[in-house]
Scaffold this motif. Structure first.
Motif, PDB file in Angstrom:
ATOM      1  N   UNK A   1      11.092  99.862  70.837  1.00  0.00           N
ATOM      2  CA  UNK A   1      11.453  99.681  72.053  1.00  0.00           C
ATOM      3  C   UNK A   1      12.617  98.433  72.053  1.00  0.00           C
ATOM      4  N   UNK A   2      13.628  98.332  73.211  1.00  0.00           N
ATOM      5  CA  UNK A   2      14.257  97.226  73.128  1.00  0.00           C
ATOM      6  C   UNK A   2      13.568  96.263  74.203  1.00  0.00           C
ATOM      7  N   UNK A   3      13.322  94.964  74.046  1.00  0.00           N
ATOM      8  CA  UNK A   3      12.745  94.261  75.157  1.00  0.00           C
ATOM      9  C   UNK A   3      13.847  93.315  75.570  1.00  0.00           C
ATOM     10  N   UNK A   4      14.070  93.086  76.905  1.00  0.00           N
ATOM     11  CA  UNK A   4      14.861  92.238  77.423  1.00  0.00           C
ATOM     12  C   UNK A   4      14.487  91.256  78.486  1.00  0.00           C
ATOM     13  N   UNK A   5      14.986  90.149  78.761  1.00  0.00           N
ATOM     14  CA  UNK A   5      14.354  89.037  79.691  1.00  0.00           C
ATOM     15  C   UNK A   5      15.447  89.274  81.040  1.00  0.00           C
ATOM     16  N   UNK A   6      14.873  89.916  81.955  1.00  0.00           N
ATOM     17  CA  UNK A   6      15.728  90.361  83.368  1.00  0.00           C
ATOM     18  C   UNK A   6      16.391  89.230  83.808  1.00  0.00           C
ATOM     19  N   UNK A   7      17.793  89.074  84.081  1.00  0.00           N
ATOM     20  CA  UNK A   7      18.394  87.871  84.674  1.00  0.00           C
ATOM     21  C   UNK A   7      18.661  87.111  83.687  1.00  0.00           C
TER      22      UNK A   7
ATOM     23  N   UNK B   1      14.425  93.637  69.291  1.00  0.00           N
ATOM     24  CA  UNK B   1      13.881  94.830  68.980  1.00  0.00           C
ATOM     25  C   UNK B   1      12.263  94.512  69.016  1.00  0.00           C
ATOM     26  N   UNK B   2      11.376  95.425  69.739  1.00  0.00           N
ATOM     27  CA  UNK B   2      10.203  95.372  69.904  1.00  0.00           C
ATOM     28  C   UNK B   2       9.525  96.155  68.631  1.00  0.00           C
ATOM     29  N   UNK B   3       8.353  95.917  68.341  1.00  0.00           N
ATOM     30  CA  UNK B   3       7.609  96.176  67.420  1.00  0.00           C
ATOM     31  C   UNK B   3       7.557  97.723  67.279  1.00  0.00           C
ATOM     32  N   UNK B   4       7.345  98.468  65.967  1.00  0.00           N
ATOM     33  CA  UNK B   4       7.395  99.807  65.926  1.00  0.00           C
ATOM     34  C   UNK B   4       6.212 100.253  65.108  1.00  0.00           C
ATOM     35  N   UNK B   5       5.129 100.815  65.746  1.00  0.00           N
ATOM     36  CA  UNK B   5       3.991 101.171  65.045  1.00  0.00           C
ATOM     37  C   UNK B   5       3.861 102.531  64.569  1.00  0.00           C
ATOM     38  N   UNK B   6       5.206 103.615  64.770  1.00  0.00           N
ATOM     39  CA  UNK B   6       5.067 104.922  64.432  1.00  0.00           C
ATOM     40  C   UNK B   6       5.406 105.065  63.051  1.00  0.00           C
ATOM     41  N   UNK B   7       4.951 106.261  62.422  1.00  0.00           N
ATOM     42  CA  UNK B   7       5.411 106.453  60.979  1.00  0.00           C
ATOM     43  C   UNK B   7       6.478 107.213  60.764  1.00  0.00           C
ATOM     44  N   UNK B   8       7.474 106.885  61.562  1.00  0.00           N
ATOM     45  CA  UNK B   8       8.864 107.541  61.460  1.00  0.00           C
ATOM     46  C   UNK B   8       9.795 106.545  61.775  1.00  0.00           C
ATOM     47  N   UNK B   9      10.927 106.750  61.431  1.00  0.00           N
ATOM     48  CA  UNK B   9      12.156 105.897  61.651  1.00  0.00           C
ATOM     49  C   UNK B   9      12.699 106.084  63.063  1.00  0.00           C
ATOM     50  N   UNK B  10      13.041 104.804  63.679  1.00  0.00           N
ATOM     51  CA  UNK B  10      13.468 104.865  65.144  1.00  0.00           C
ATOM     52  C   UNK B  10      15.141 104.731  65.122  1.00  0.00           C
TER      53      UNK B  10
END
Length: 266
Positions: free
Chosen positions: A147-153, A196-205
């Motif tokens: 995922x994307x992680x953002x800081x609101x405002x 960019x947040x961590x990606x635990x899946x076994x596939x490319x995002x």
């Protein structure tokens, strides 16, 4: 979790307020499952051809992949761009990014230019110079799916994110991990702190990013437009690529807006 969710099409007054307050909007269900799959397959192809390893970013995929080209002026998204910029802007770049399977946490940053940072353009707030529309092409409906992680405002903060936090890729209690299905679009201001947040899946995002800017900003994914692409694409997309007539250089006078299909263009 609160979410600044927007509808398809024109920017409403409420959505404008949300964007100015948070710095971003989430537009769900922009692409159907079939359309998202077509774009995902196109993304895999362009990264395979580019031979990207690990985290990868490939520009100009819209020139060779019709499924990605169609996102450039998507009717659910382009009216939002017009609502924030007016009728005169360009598609500065189109980047397709791949976060590999089991990818780690990215570093906090703002979008901009290392050659001349956007914070030099205005005080106290960084202006809107790059408006990014990120088309999610793999499911990110739960955290730790790239995922994307953002800081609101944070685009309105008058102090920078602490260097120690950036260096350590540390967490903030106000960080917002964007959870949305494939086919959703995240629209955000260049000055919002994000990673960019961590990606635990076994596939490319995969994500397709279209970046829109004022017409005087230099494109960043190309030195010049492809003549063959310009010849076969639509008049609106040619205009978005910056192929328009300037009555006075450098932008000393106005120019006809792109030929939008609502009757308000040239």
């Amino acid at each position: 979790m609160l979410n600044p969710v927007a509808s398809h099409g024109a920017l409403t007054d409420t959505e404008r307020f949300m964007f100015e307050s948070w710095g971003y909007l989430i537009i769900p269900d922009v692409l159907s499952a079939e359309e998202a799959q077509q774009c995902l397959e196109a993304s895999v192809r362009i990264h395979r051809e580019a031979k990207t390893e690990g985290f990868g970013q490939v520009g100009r995929g819209y020139e060779s992949e019709p499924a990605l080209e169609r996102l450039m002026d998507h009717p659910a998204v382009l009216p939002k761009i017009r609502g924030l910029y007016g009728d005169r802007f360009i598609m500065q770049s189109g980047w397709n990014t791949k976060q590999p399977a089991f990818g780690g946490m990215g570093g906090w940053h703002q979008d901009g230019s290392g050659a001349y940072n956007f914070n030099k353009l205005s005080f106290p707030f960084i202006p809107l110079v790059q408006l990014r529309a990120s088309f999610l092409l793999t499911d990110q409906s739960q955290p730790r799916m790239g995922n994307m992680e953002l800081i609101p405002g944070s685009h309105r903060s008058q102090v920078p994110l602490p260097e120690a936090l950036r260096k350590e890729k540390g967490d903030l209690p106000i960080g917002h991990v964007i959870c949305a299905k494939a086919g959703s679009v995240l629209l955000f201001h260049n000055a919002v702190w994000h990673r960019t947040y961590a990606h635990d899946g076994d596939y490319d995002r995969y994500t397709m990013h279209y970046i829109y800017s004022p017409p005087w900003v230099k494109p960043s994914d190309r030195l010049q437009n492809s003549p063959s692409f310009l010849e076969r694409t639509t008049p609106l997309r040619r205009a978005l690529m910056g192929e328009f007539s300037r009555p006075d250089a450098p932008y000393g006078a106005n120019y006809d807006p792109p030929p939008f299909d609502d009757g308000n263009g040239a």
